[in-house]
Design an enzyme around this catalytic site. Structure first.
Site, PDB file in Angstrom:
ATOM      1  N   GLY A  70      -1.783   6.427  -2.574  1.00 28.49           N
ATOM      2  CA  GLY A  70      -3.007   6.296  -3.516  1.00 28.49           C
ATOM      3  C   GLY A  70      -4.173   5.507  -2.775  1.00 28.49           C
ATOM      4  O   GLY A  70      -5.338   5.809  -2.895  1.00 28.49           O
ATOM      5  N   HIS A  71      -3.740   4.374  -2.232  1.00 26.84           N
ATOM      6  CA  HIS A  71      -4.829   3.392  -1.632  1.00 26.84           C
ATOM      7  C   HIS A  71      -5.133   4.297  -0.518  1.00 26.84           C
ATOM      8  O   HIS A  71      -6.448   4.039  -0.173  1.00 26.84           O
ATOM      9  CB  HIS A  71      -3.887   2.037  -1.198  1.00 26.84           C
ATOM     10  CG  HIS A  71      -3.278   1.221  -2.143  1.00 26.84           C
ATOM     11  ND1 HIS A  71      -2.135   1.122  -2.314  1.00 26.84           N
ATOM     12  CD2 HIS A  71      -4.046   0.607  -3.152  1.00 26.84           C
ATOM     13  CE1 HIS A  71      -1.689   0.447  -3.350  1.00 26.84           C
ATOM     14  NE2 HIS A  71      -3.026  -0.150  -3.804  1.00 26.84           N
ATOM     15  N   LEU A 117       0.774  -1.316   0.145  1.00 28.91           N
ATOM     16  CA  LEU A 117       0.143   0.054   0.137  1.00 28.91           C
ATOM     17  C   LEU A 117       0.734   1.275   0.211  1.00 28.91           C
ATOM     18  O   LEU A 117       2.128   1.268   0.448  1.00 28.91           O
ATOM     19  CB  LEU A 117      -0.940  -0.014   1.110  1.00 28.91           C
ATOM     20  CG  LEU A 117      -1.855  -1.251   1.568  1.00 28.91           C
ATOM     21  CD1 LEU A 117      -2.684  -1.180   2.367  1.00 28.91           C
ATOM     22  CD2 LEU A 117      -2.675  -1.497   0.183  1.00 28.91           C
ATOM     23  N   HIS A 118       0.142   2.383  -0.558  1.00 32.92           N
ATOM     24  CA  HIS A 118       0.944   3.608  -0.822  1.00 32.92           C
ATOM     25  C   HIS A 118      -0.029   4.534  -0.505  1.00 32.92           C
ATOM     26  O   HIS A 118      -1.274   4.337  -0.255  1.00 32.92           O
ATOM     27  CB  HIS A 118       1.751   3.797  -2.050  1.00 32.92           C
ATOM     28  CG  HIS A 118       0.959   3.351  -3.262  1.00 32.92           C
ATOM     29  ND1 HIS A 118      -0.285   4.115  -3.654  1.00 32.92           N
ATOM     30  CD2 HIS A 118       0.975   2.116  -4.140  1.00 32.92           C
ATOM     31  CE1 HIS A 118      -0.881   3.752  -4.697  1.00 32.92           C
ATOM     32  NE2 HIS A 118      -0.030   2.406  -5.017  1.00 32.92           N
ATOM     33  N   MET A 173       2.061   7.244  -8.134  1.00 26.81           N
ATOM     34  CA  MET A 173       2.235   6.259  -7.014  1.00 26.81           C
ATOM     35  C   MET A 173       1.783   4.763  -7.578  1.00 26.81           C
ATOM     36  O   MET A 173       0.769   4.542  -8.050  1.00 26.81           O
ATOM     37  CB  MET A 173       1.635   6.329  -5.641  1.00 26.81           C
ATOM     38  CG  MET A 173       2.141   7.693  -4.935  1.00 26.81           C
ATOM     39  SD  MET A 173       1.217   7.899  -3.490  1.00 26.81           S
ATOM     40  CE  MET A 173       2.197   9.499  -2.915  1.00 26.81           C
ATOM     41  N   SER A 219       2.252   0.145  -6.764  1.00 23.90           N
ATOM     42  CA  SER A 219       3.185  -0.713  -5.805  1.00 23.90           C
ATOM     43  C   SER A 219       4.100  -1.451  -6.540  1.00 23.90           C
ATOM     44  O   SER A 219       5.425  -1.633  -5.816  1.00 23.90           O
ATOM     45  CB  SER A 219       2.036  -1.937  -5.528  1.00 23.90           C
ATOM     46  OG  SER A 219       0.421  -1.397  -5.056  1.00 23.90           O
ATOM     47  N   GLN A 272      -5.632 -12.472 -12.544  1.00 22.29           N
ATOM     48  CA  GLN A 272      -5.468 -11.323 -13.321  1.00 22.29           C
ATOM     49  C   GLN A 272      -4.028 -10.984 -13.872  1.00 22.29           C
ATOM     50  O   GLN A 272      -3.498  -9.883 -14.487  1.00 22.29           O
ATOM     51  CB  GLN A 272      -5.954 -10.199 -12.493  1.00 22.29           C
ATOM     52  CG  GLN A 272      -5.024  -9.391 -11.501  1.00 22.29           C
ATOM     53  CD  GLN A 272      -5.701  -8.406 -10.836  1.00 22.29           C
ATOM     54  OE1 GLN A 272      -6.748  -8.592 -10.093  1.00 22.29           O
ATOM     55  NE2 GLN A 272      -5.194  -7.128 -11.065  1.00 22.29           N
TER      56      GLN A 272
HETATM   57  P1  AMP Z   1      -4.097  -2.176  -6.626  1.00 24.84           P
HETATM   58  O1  AMP Z   1      -3.523  -2.307  -5.319  1.00 24.84           O
HETATM   59  O2  AMP Z   1      -3.019  -1.816  -7.526  1.00 24.84           O
HETATM   60  O3  AMP Z   1      -4.875  -3.185  -7.059  1.00 24.84           O
HETATM   61  O4  AMP Z   1      -4.892  -0.687  -6.475  1.00 24.84           O
HETATM   62  C1  AMP Z   1      -6.049  -0.888  -5.684  1.00 24.84           C
HETATM   63  C2  AMP Z   1      -6.834   0.434  -5.778  1.00 24.84           C
HETATM   64  O5  AMP Z   1      -5.995   1.609  -5.557  1.00 24.84           O
HETATM   65  C3  AMP Z   1      -7.340   0.602  -7.268  1.00 24.84           C
HETATM   66  O6  AMP Z   1      -8.779   1.151  -7.205  1.00 24.84           O
HETATM   67  C4  AMP Z   1      -6.219   1.497  -8.012  1.00 24.84           C
HETATM   68  O7  AMP Z   1      -6.728   2.440  -8.866  1.00 24.84           O
HETATM   69  C5  AMP Z   1      -6.162   2.244  -6.720  1.00 24.84           C
HETATM   70  N1  AMP Z   1      -4.769   3.303  -6.816  1.00 24.84           N
HETATM   71  C6  AMP Z   1      -3.688   2.616  -7.197  1.00 24.84           C
HETATM   72  N2  AMP Z   1      -2.630   3.544  -7.515  1.00 24.84           N
HETATM   73  C7  AMP Z   1      -3.368   4.658  -7.222  1.00 24.84           C
HETATM   74  C8  AMP Z   1      -2.814   5.995  -7.125  1.00 24.84           C
HETATM   75  N3  AMP Z   1      -1.516   6.341  -7.475  1.00 24.84           N
HETATM   76  N4  AMP Z   1      -3.721   7.004  -7.021  1.00 24.84           N
HETATM   77  C9  AMP Z   1      -4.964   6.692  -6.544  1.00 24.84           C
HETATM   78  N5  AMP Z   1      -5.477   5.531  -6.593  1.00 24.84           N
HETATM   79  C10 AMP Z   1      -4.448   4.434  -7.027  1.00 24.84           C
END
Ligand code: AMP
Length: 288
Positions: free
Chosen positions: A43-44, A40-41, A193, A195, A68
């Site tokens: 954005g999450h 997590l970062h 941002m 992962s 996926q």
């Molecule tokens: P992931 O863990 O990559 O599957 O992402 C989980 C959720 O976080 C998804 O809805 C992504 O679009 C969102 N997400 C990933 N990176 C960002 C970011 N930099 N800014 C905002 N949301 C993000």
């Protein structure tokens, strides 16, 4: 109304999560859901914060979904940082974390999964360059939505096409869930941002910002008329900088129709996907 717990509750079992959530719903709670693959970062966390502001209970999930990943190496190397993820979620007020096993999400294995009719969205950009990817996304998101049954689902614009696919899934499945899309959070230099950024070495990290710079270049230079030249220049620039470009595209913001000509009025988005060595990065920017 906020939930009366300070500690986040972690569930590994579907039935236990469902028992907890149905009791909350019986008490009139609204449920916000932020599905993730962990590592997590900011954005999450921005999605968690948005959900907290609009729901009684915020649920997040961490599940690296094997269905996926069209590239097995990408799956194997996907970063896992569970301890810091738990800390970060708890610190930011997430109420419930769901961490299911692959066997619980896919009790009948990964073969012979039902197909989703995603149409055009599966034939362009990410759909084209990552065959089967969006089927896998739908598999897991549909299952998670059935388990959590949220009122509101929080997604990031970072995965622009994925947001469209998930809206389509919700429509196909006839679910009553509101989708809220949060803006892309960026590092100080503009890199979106992600992962996968954790896998970049120092040199690659330095290079990676060129993707967002290229999208910004398109945004600053686009003019009504034929736009293919601008796109080609962007591809050439990133290629010369050492990227293997899957695509740079300019498309309508609502349907993701690829454009060669822009009338100057239609809302449009620029999208990019490119490899830095083994690491594939994506980004997008609304242009008007
Ligand atoms: P992931 O863990 O990559 O599957 O992402 C989980 C959720 O976080 C998804 O809805 C992504 O679009 C969102 N997400 C990933 N990176 C960002 C970011 N930099 N800014 C905002 N949301 C993000």
């Amino acid at each position: 109304m906020r939930l009366n717990t300070t500690k986040m509750i972690l569930f590994k079992k579907i039935t236990e999560l469902q028992r907890f959530l149905s009791e909350k719903k019986r008490q009139g709670a609204s449920i916000g859901f932020v599905p993730t693959m962990g590592a997590l970062h900011g954005g999450h966390i921005s999605l968690i914060i948005n959900s907290r502001q609009h729901n009684t209970v915020t649920v997040s999930s961490i599940f690296v979904n094997p269905a996926q990943f069209n590239d097995p190496k990408d799956f194997e190397k996907y970063p896992v940082t569970m301890d810091t993820d738990v800390e970060l979620l708890e610190k930011n007020g997430c109420d419930v974390l769901f961490v299911p096993s692959v066997a619980d999400i896919y009790p009948n294995g990964l073969g012979n999964l039902p197909q989703y009719t995603l149409g055009y969205l599966e034939t362009v950009l990410e759909g084209k360059y990552r065959p089967g990817h969006y089927q896998g996304v739908c598999q897991v998101v549909h299952r998670l939505l059935n388990i959590v049954q949220p009122d509101n689902l929080y997604l990031g614009q970072k995965d622009y096409q994925q947001c469209m696919v998930i809206k389509k899934l919700i429509e196909l499945a006839g679910l009553k869930i509101t989708v809220a899309i949060g803006p892309t959070l960026r590092e100080h230099d503009g890199l979106a941002m992600s992962s996968r950024n954790m896998r970049l070495n120092e040199q690659e990290r330095h290079q990676a910002v060129k993707i967002s710079e290229t999208l910004l270049f398109i945004k600053n230079n686009i003019k009504p008329g034929y736009i293919d030249d601008l796109k080609e220049r962007a591809i050439q620039y990133l290629s010369a900088e050492g990227f293997k470009v899957d695509y740079i595209a300019i498309a309508t913001a609502d349907k993701l129709e690829l454009l060669e000509y822009w009338d100057g009025k239609q809302p449009i988005v620029a999208l990019a996907a490119a490899y830095l060595n083994e690491i594939r990065l994506i980004d997008n920017m609304l242009l008007n």
